[in-house]
Design a protein around this motif. Structure first.
Motif, mmCIF file in Angstrom:
data_model
loop_
_atom_site.group_PDB
_atom_site.id
_atom_site.type_symbol
_atom_site.label_atom_id
_atom_site.label_comp_id
_atom_site.label_asym_id
_atom_site.label_seq_id
_atom_site.Cartn_x
_atom_site.Cartn_y
_atom_site.Cartn_z
ATOM 1 N N VAL A 1 0.830 -1.204 0.000
ATOM 2 C CA VAL A 1 0.000 0.000 0.000
ATOM 3 C C VAL A 1 0.865 1.255 0.000
ATOM 4 O O VAL A 1 0.626 2.198 -0.767
ATOM 5 C CB VAL A 1 -0.956 -0.011 1.206
ATOM 6 N N LEU A 2 1.887 1.278 0.865
ATOM 7 C CA LEU A 2 2.760 2.458 0.941
ATOM 8 C C LEU A 2 3.523 2.646 -0.362
ATOM 9 O O LEU A 2 3.683 3.781 -0.840
ATOM 10 C CB LEU A 2 3.728 2.312 2.115
ATOM 11 N N LEU A 3 3.973 1.542 -0.956
ATOM 12 C CA LEU A 3 4.671 1.642 -2.239
ATOM 13 C C LEU A 3 3.721 2.152 -3.318
ATOM 14 O O LEU A 3 4.095 3.009 -4.136
ATOM 15 C CB LEU A 3 5.244 0.281 -2.630
ATOM 16 N N GLY A 4 2.494 1.651 -3.323
ATOM 17 C CA GLY A 4 1.527 2.098 -4.308
ATOM 18 C C GLY A 4 1.226 3.582 -4.196
ATOM 19 O O GLY A 4 1.126 4.289 -5.210
ATOM 20 N N LEU A 5 1.080 4.064 -2.962
ATOM 21 C CA LEU A 5 0.830 5.493 -2.760
ATOM 22 C C LEU A 5 2.018 6.328 -3.232
ATOM 23 O O LEU A 5 1.843 7.410 -3.811
ATOM 24 C CB LEU A 5 0.531 5.772 -1.282
ATOM 25 N N HIS A 6 3.215 5.834 -2.974
ATOM 26 C CA HIS A 6 4.415 6.546 -3.418
ATOM 27 C C HIS A 6 4.469 6.615 -4.943
ATOM 28 O O HIS A 6 4.739 7.689 -5.522
ATOM 29 C CB HIS A 6 5.657 5.835 -2.877
ATOM 30 N N LEU A 7 4.195 5.493 -5.604
ATOM 31 C CA LEU A 7 4.209 5.483 -7.068
ATOM 32 C C LEU A 7 3.132 6.403 -7.629
ATOM 33 O O LEU A 7 3.362 7.108 -8.622
ATOM 34 C CB LEU A 7 4.000 4.052 -7.570
ATOM 35 N N LEU B 1 5.395 16.181 -2.379
ATOM 36 C CA LEU B 1 4.219 16.047 -1.524
ATOM 37 C C LEU B 1 3.359 17.309 -1.556
ATOM 38 O O LEU B 1 2.121 17.232 -1.533
ATOM 39 C CB LEU B 1 4.651 15.721 -0.099
ATOM 40 N N GLN B 2 3.989 18.480 -1.615
ATOM 41 C CA GLN B 2 3.206 19.712 -1.682
ATOM 42 C C GLN B 2 2.460 19.835 -3.011
ATOM 43 O O GLN B 2 1.299 20.246 -3.047
ATOM 44 C CB GLN B 2 4.111 20.920 -1.466
ATOM 45 N N LEU B 3 3.120 19.470 -4.099
ATOM 46 C CA LEU B 3 2.456 19.524 -5.397
ATOM 47 C C LEU B 3 1.347 18.486 -5.486
ATOM 48 O O LEU B 3 0.301 18.725 -6.105
ATOM 49 C CB LEU B 3 3.488 19.323 -6.509
ATOM 50 N N LEU B 4 1.567 17.330 -4.872
ATOM 51 C CA LEU B 4 0.521 16.309 -4.839
ATOM 52 C C LEU B 4 -0.701 16.825 -4.083
ATOM 53 O O LEU B 4 -1.847 16.697 -4.556
ATOM 54 C CB LEU B 4 1.044 15.039 -4.181
ATOM 55 N N GLU C 1 3.197 11.962 9.527
ATOM 56 C CA GLU C 1 4.491 12.102 8.864
ATOM 57 C C GLU C 1 5.458 10.979 9.213
ATOM 58 O O GLU C 1 6.484 10.828 8.567
ATOM 59 C CB GLU C 1 5.127 13.457 9.201
ATOM 60 N N VAL C 2 5.122 10.169 10.219
ATOM 61 C CA VAL C 2 5.979 9.021 10.524
ATOM 62 C C VAL C 2 6.019 8.063 9.338
ATOM 63 O O VAL C 2 6.958 7.260 9.205
ATOM 64 C CB VAL C 2 5.484 8.307 11.804
ATOM 65 N N LEU C 3 5.017 8.135 8.459
ATOM 66 C CA LEU C 3 4.979 7.278 7.269
ATOM 67 C C LEU C 3 5.713 7.888 6.080
ATOM 68 O O LEU C 3 5.826 7.245 5.028
ATOM 69 C CB LEU C 3 3.527 7.004 6.878
ATOM 70 N N ASN C 4 6.190 9.117 6.222
ATOM 71 C CA ASN C 4 6.897 9.760 5.113
ATOM 72 C C ASN C 4 8.226 9.045 4.870
ATOM 73 O O ASN C 4 8.937 8.671 5.804
ATOM 74 C CB ASN C 4 7.145 11.232 5.441
ATOM 75 N N GLY C 5 8.568 8.866 3.611
ATOM 76 C CA GLY C 5 9.792 8.154 3.279
ATOM 77 C C GLY C 5 9.550 6.660 3.173
ATOM 78 O O GLY C 5 8.453 6.148 3.383
ATOM 79 N N SER C 6 10.608 5.936 2.878
ATOM 80 C CA SER C 6 10.498 4.508 2.563
ATOM 81 C C SER C 6 10.667 3.598 3.768
ATOM 82 O O SER C 6 10.417 2.392 3.655
ATOM 83 C CB SER C 6 11.573 4.147 1.537
ATOM 84 N N LEU C 7 11.086 4.118 4.929
ATOM 85 C CA LEU C 7 11.549 3.244 6.005
ATOM 86 C C LEU C 7 10.471 2.285 6.493
ATOM 87 O O LEU C 7 10.724 1.084 6.650
ATOM 88 C CB LEU C 7 12.084 4.080 7.170
ATOM 89 N N TRP D 1 10.790 1.715 -5.328
ATOM 90 C CA TRP D 1 10.551 2.985 -4.641
ATOM 91 C C TRP D 1 11.515 4.060 -5.137
ATOM 92 O O TRP D 1 11.102 5.128 -5.604
ATOM 93 C CB TRP D 1 10.715 2.781 -3.135
ATOM 94 N N TYR D 2 12.811 3.755 -5.045
ATOM 95 C CA TYR D 2 13.798 4.771 -5.404
ATOM 96 C C TYR D 2 13.933 4.920 -6.910
ATOM 97 O O TYR D 2 14.314 5.995 -7.396
ATOM 98 C CB TYR D 2 15.138 4.449 -4.750
ATOM 99 N N GLY D 3 13.622 3.857 -7.651
ATOM 100 C CA GLY D 3 13.635 3.985 -9.099
ATOM 101 C C GLY D 3 12.603 4.995 -9.568
ATOM 102 O O GLY D 3 12.882 5.850 -10.429
ATOM 103 N N ALA D 4 11.385 4.926 -9.000
ATOM 104 C CA ALA D 4 10.330 5.872 -9.373
ATOM 105 C C ALA D 4 10.695 7.287 -8.952
ATOM 106 O O ALA D 4 10.490 8.251 -9.708
ATOM 107 C CB ALA D 4 9.011 5.450 -8.733
ATOM 108 N N GLU D 5 11.248 7.432 -7.760
ATOM 109 C CA GLU D 5 11.587 8.770 -7.281
ATOM 110 C C GLU D 5 12.713 9.381 -8.108
ATOM 111 O O GLU D 5 12.685 10.571 -8.445
ATOM 112 C CB GLU D 5 11.973 8.718 -5.806
#
Length: 367
Positions: free
Chosen positions: A11-17, A184-187, A279-285, A307-311
């Motif tokens: 889910v977190l990866l999907g939201l990031h993508l 994140l701000q543009l999103l 914000e604890v969910l921000n980033g890939s950790l 994750w990092y490939g998309a970013e």
């Protein structure tokens, strides 16, 4: 339990993508056409101290491709070392209506607002743009701001993107600014709930004057948080320009990056206490830990690559990074994000340009 953890990582990866795709699409769209009318605009630039890039960033105020504007530089102290530079820039561009105002009015506990107050009072434009001194203005800067206006918009803003970093820690600063914070701000703006960013604030003068002018913007640790809350309280929304504007970074130390990011984390925690825990969910950790616990090293490695490939693809397509060192800085940033989140709960005070900033003092001064 393993499936639940893998599901969380997915889910977190999907939201990031999704965020990378939405922002990438936004930034590849053509810029909106210029507005038909060109209202007179006042550009306020607060200055304090002399930075190596000031000649370039402040000088960009005079190269704007806009027919009707004035520039007001604001400095608190006549002996500030930036004064000769500003005076020289004004003298070198006699075709631009520009002036330097000196002094400050104590309308809040925020020194930036106190410095800008005299410029706000002297502004002749129906629209007033506040642009930080380290922001590099594109020639179409004012056109882009005006294009973001609308009947439901109370404020136009834009996040900065870091450019021209010098050294590893400056690259780390860009990893925070660009494909994390700007993304994140543009999103958020693309989804209809933009947040103000203090690098650029464009106000319709009558709108803000009717709500007390600059003084209410000192009711929070930072004027961008107060601006967001003021606009939403008036039933309007904050709109961001379609594309962000550049901030040359130059050199940074690791201590400077940590202090700057911790200051901003405290600002967000004080200003948006219901949103900040997320914000604890921000980033890939969290995603990587969940993937590792649920599926092992192979699954975690796969999540990291995607994750990092998309970013990186987003950042490279936008010209936000250079290949190489930047890829190392993204995981380092994500290791720092939880530490910054925890550290921000220690207190809500910090020092900015030698001034102690605390929300209680701000509210007392503004009230």
């Amino acid at each position: 339990m393993e499936l639940a953890l893998i599901g969380l990582a997915g889910v977190l990866l999907g939201l990031h993508l999704l965020s990378c795709a939405v922002v990438g699409w936004r930034l590849r769209r053509p810029l909106p056409p210029r507005v038909d009318a060109a209202p007179f605009v006042t550009l306020l630039r607060p200055v304090c101290g002399l930075d190596p890039l000031d000649a370039e960033t402040l000088g960009s105020s005079f190269a704007l491709d806009y027919p009707a504007f004035e520039v007001i530089f604001c400095v608190a102290d006549a002996d500030d070392p930036v004064v000769p530079l500003v005076e020289g820039l004004i003298a070198a561009h006699p075709g631009v209506a520009a002036r330097l105002l000196i002094g400050e009015a104590r309308v809040s506990a925020n020194p930036k607002l106190n410095n800008l107050e005299k410029g706000w009072q002297a502004a002749r434009g129906a629209w007033v743009v506040m642009a930080d001194s380290n922001l590099l203005l594109r020639r179409d800067y004012l056109w882009q701001l005006l294009a973001a206006r609308g009947p439901e918009v109370g404020l136009v803003s834009s996040p900065p993107v870091g450019v021209r970093p010098e050294g590893a820690w400056a690259e780390l600063e860009c990893a925070f600014l660009n494909s994390n914070q700007a993304r994140l701000q543009l999103l958020a703006d693309s989804l209809g709930f933009g947040f103000a960013q203090g690098k650029t604030l464009m106000w319709e003068r009558a709108f803000l004057a009717a709500r007390g002018g600059l003084a209410p913007l000192g009711q929070r640790l930072a004027e961008d948080v107060a601006s967001t809350r003021l606009v939403r309280g008036a039933g309007k929304r904050v709109a961001l320009t379609q594309r962000p504007f550049a901030q040359p970074i130059g050199r940074r130390t690791l201590r400077q990056v940590w202090a700057r990011q911790l200051r901003w984390a405290k600002v967000r925690r004080e200003g948006f206490p219901l949103l900040f825990p997320g914000e604890v969910l921000n980033g890939s950790l969290v995603a990587l830990v969940a993937a590792l616990a649920g599926g092992g090293a192979g699954v975690a490695a796969g999540v990291a690559v995607v994750w990092y490939g998309a970013e990186m693809a987003l950042a490279l397509a936008c010209g936000w990074v250079r290949p190489g060192r930047a890829l190392v800085m993204l995981p380092l940033r994500d290791l720092m994000l939880p530490a910054l989140w925890v550290a921000s709960y220690g207190n809500t005070t910090f020092e900015w340009r030698g001034n102690a900033m605390a929300p209680g003092a701000l509210r007392k001064m503004a009230g």
